[in-house]
Every structure is written in C-alpha cells, then in structure tokens.
Design a protein around this motif. Structure first.
Motif, PDB file in Angstrom:
ATOM      1  N   ARG A  10       2.926 -12.799   2.381  1.00  0.00           N
ATOM      2  CA  ARG A  10       3.760 -11.614   2.146  1.00  0.00           C
ATOM      3  C   ARG A  10       4.888 -11.579   3.160  1.00  0.00           C
ATOM      4  O   ARG A  10       4.653 -11.508   4.336  1.00  0.00           O
ATOM      5  N   ARG A  14       9.507  -0.231   1.256  1.00  0.00           N
ATOM      6  CA  ARG A  14      10.458  -0.901   0.372  1.00  0.00           C
ATOM      7  C   ARG A  14       9.770  -1.528  -0.835  1.00  0.00           C
ATOM      8  O   ARG A  14      10.387  -1.688  -1.891  1.00  0.00           O
ATOM      9  N   LYS A  15       8.501  -1.886  -0.678  1.00  0.00           N
ATOM     10  CA  LYS A  15       7.759  -2.505  -1.785  1.00  0.00           C
ATOM     11  C   LYS A  15       7.614  -1.547  -2.971  1.00  0.00           C
ATOM     12  O   LYS A  15       7.570  -1.975  -4.122  1.00  0.00           O
ATOM     13  N   PRO A  37       8.031  -9.348   3.416  1.00  0.00           N
ATOM     14  CA  PRO A  37       8.954  -8.330   2.954  1.00  0.00           C
ATOM     15  C   PRO A  37      10.277  -8.351   3.706  1.00  0.00           C
ATOM     16  O   PRO A  37      10.309  -8.193   4.912  1.00  0.00           O
ATOM     17  N   GLY A  50       8.353  -2.629   5.262  1.00  0.00           N
ATOM     18  CA  GLY A  50       8.123  -3.445   4.084  1.00  0.00           C
ATOM     19  C   GLY A  50       7.253  -2.754   3.052  1.00  0.00           C
ATOM     20  O   GLY A  50       7.466  -2.888   1.843  1.00  0.00           O
ATOM     21  N   LEU A  51       6.269  -1.998   3.530  1.00  0.00           N
ATOM     22  CA  LEU A  51       5.390  -1.262   2.619  1.00  0.00           C
ATOM     23  C   LEU A  51       6.182  -0.230   1.824  1.00  0.00           C
ATOM     24  O   LEU A  51       6.005  -0.103   0.602  1.00  0.00           O
ATOM     25  N   ASN A 101       0.958  -7.175   7.357  1.00  0.00           N
ATOM     26  CA  ASN A 101       1.265  -6.826   5.967  1.00  0.00           C
ATOM     27  C   ASN A 101       0.017  -6.898   5.092  1.00  0.00           C
ATOM     28  O   ASN A 101      -0.166  -6.080   4.181  1.00  0.00           O
ATOM     29  N   GLY A 106      -1.611  -3.891   2.988  1.00  0.00           N
ATOM     30  CA  GLY A 106      -1.840  -4.048   1.558  1.00  0.00           C
ATOM     31  C   GLY A 106      -3.237  -3.615   1.157  1.00  0.00           C
ATOM     32  O   GLY A 106      -3.446  -2.994   0.105  1.00  0.00           O
TER      33      GLY A 106
END
Length: 305
Positions: free
Chosen positions: A298, A171-172, A300, A168-169, A116, A120
């Motif tokens: 992080r 959904r962020k 997520p 997760g990326l 993650n 990021g």
C-alpha cells in the motif's frame, strides 16, 4: 521494442524521477532554505504549490472537476481533514531535514507502508496474512529497539509515519483525482499561509523576498518540488504494475538515509543498524507476501511529502 515494453520503460523513468526527487532533491532543496524558519518554508510551499497546481489544472483542463469537488460538501470536508494532516506532515519533515534528522525521516517513510496495513485492518476491515502480521511485529520491534536504546521513542519518525498514514487513509475514501485533490488541499491551506506570511512581512521577520534573488528563486521552486513528483508518480502508476511501484517506493527513504549519514554526517550506530535491519526484513517479508498474492504494498500518494 513492443508497446507494452516501451510503456513500462517510460513508467520506470517517471517513477525513478519521482523517487529521486523525494529521496534526494527535496531534502537538499530544503537544506538550501535552512536560513528560513520551518513555518515560513511551509507557508511558501503551500502558496507556490497552489500556484503550480492551478497551472496544471488549467493545462490539463480539469477546471470542471476542481469546481465540482469544491462544491461537494462531503469531499471538501474530507479534503480539509487531509489538508490539515499533510500540512502537519510537511512541517515536521521540513523541521527534521533542517535540524539534522534525515535518518529519522527515512525511518518514518520506511515504517509508513506497514502502518498503512495496520490502519487498513482497524478502519477498513482489511484482513492480514500471517506474513504481513509478522512484518508488522518485526517493524514494531525495530522501533522499540530504538526507543529502549536511546531512552526515548523516535518521535520524528513516528509523527511522520502516522500523519502520512492517516492522510493516506482519508484520501483513500475521497473519490477525487490526485491532481484535483492536491490542488484543493493546497487552496484550502493557502489563506492561512498568506495571512501568516503577511504577518512576517509586517513585523520584519520575513526571510524571503528581501533582495536575494537566488534564495527567492529557491523559495518559488518549492511549488515545483512539491507538485512535480506527484505528476510523475501518477504517470508511472498508469504505466507500471502496482507491485513494481510498491517496490520502487523504498528508493526515496533509502536516499534520505544515505544523504543523512554520508553527506551530512548524522549519527548511525549499531543500534540504528539493528533497528533498520529489522524494518528492512519486515518490508522484504511484506513485499514478498504482496507479490505472491498478486496485490501490492500500500503506497498512498507518497507524492505529498
């Protein structure tokens, strides 16, 4: 006991319940369904998770938010992408659990927080501290150790980590509540799942709902085991410091590792020990760095497993 202390205590109980489900109960649940092909388990999981999520939407009166999300073209498109990613993640996870690869699933979810960080940097222009760079390099060394020693990379672990990290990326960047987003993702996948299940019933390959009520109950409960930890995780996140949630998240892959080695007798030799030690050291460095800077690891929506 003060209100803050009571709130934190309840939050810890919610977090422990969620991570117990992901680390022990969920893999044990899928082991009990091992007579069913992974794709059928996935299809049932999608359908019953949708039913359970819709029930929660009704109970928490979030129907308006659900409709608004469905009618929003951009959010719906992004959730379609995240739905595809989590479906891939679920399928790999189900197959891995029932194929004797619990150790690799735990490795994947240990790697995930560090991956993650990398995403990021690449996509969100986040900056890494020196300690975080060192943590990522150590984790990479752990994965490389496994690859060199075995002659092949731990593809199951990498596939789980990558699919969940990209999930997760996505959904962020989607402005939607966790329960509503989860419900939309499940509903988007449900038509495909129903078509596939219809085909299995038509050609006689369906395993569920053939007269074994105990097995059928376990199939229906996949909706609960999918959605319940998500709700508990969200409740914990509202009550606890995010750094505390970040630390507690490692209980889940630790449980998977213990289950694979101690209960199901999966191989775990000195090479695995070295690789995991490097990754655990990396996680310790990363977590300590996050705590010092007042941020959190992080994490997520781990609840989507």
């Amino acid at each position: 006991m003060g209100d803050d202390a009571r709130r934190a205590r309840v939050g810890v109980l919610y977090a422990l319940a969620a991570f117990f489900m992901w680390g022990l109960a969920v893999p044990l649940h899928f082991k009990l369904l091992s007579a069913m092909p992974p794709l059928q388990i996935l299809a049932h999981r999608i359908v019953w998770a949708s039913v359970f999520a819709l029930g929660l939407i009704a109970a928490f009166r979030q129907g308006r938010q659900l409709i608004e999300t469905v009618l929003s073209g951009r959010r719906l498109l992004l959730l379609a992408v995240s739905a595809g990613l989590i479906a891939v993640n679920w399928l790999i996870y189900i197959w891995a659990v029932n194929s004797g690869h619990l150790v690799q699933t735990s490795l994947g979810y240990f790697i995930n927080p560090l991956l993650n960080v990398v995403l990021g940097v690449l996509f969100l222009r986040e900056r890494l501290l020196p300690a975080q760079i060192a943590a990522c390099l150590l984790a990479g060394a752990g994965v490389l150790t496994l690859g060199v020693a075995s002659g092949e990379m731990p593809w199951v672990a990498l596939a789980l980590a990558c699919s969940f990290a990209f999930y997760g990326l996505v959904r962020k960047v989607v402005p939607v509540a966790p329960l509503v987003g989860f419900c939309v993702e499940s509903l988007l996948l449900t038509p495909l799942a129903l078509v596939y299940l219809g085909v299995t019933f038509a050609d006689g390959s369906a395993v569920a709902f053939q007269g074994d009520l105990r097995f059928d109950a376990l199939v229906v409960l996949t909706g609960f085991s999918t959605a319940a930890p998500l709700i508990w995780f969200a409740a914990a996140a509202q009550r606890l410091k995010l750094s505390t949630i970040g630390l507690l998240q490692y209980l889940a892959p630790s449980g998977q590792l213990a289950l694979g080695v101690l209960v199901y007798g999966e191989p775990f030799d000195w090479v695995d020990a070295v690789a995991f030690a490097l990754i655990w050291i990396a996680l310790a460095i990363y977590t300590a760095s996050a705590l010092r800077t007042g941020s959190r690891p992080r994490t997520p929506a781990v609840a989507r497993r």
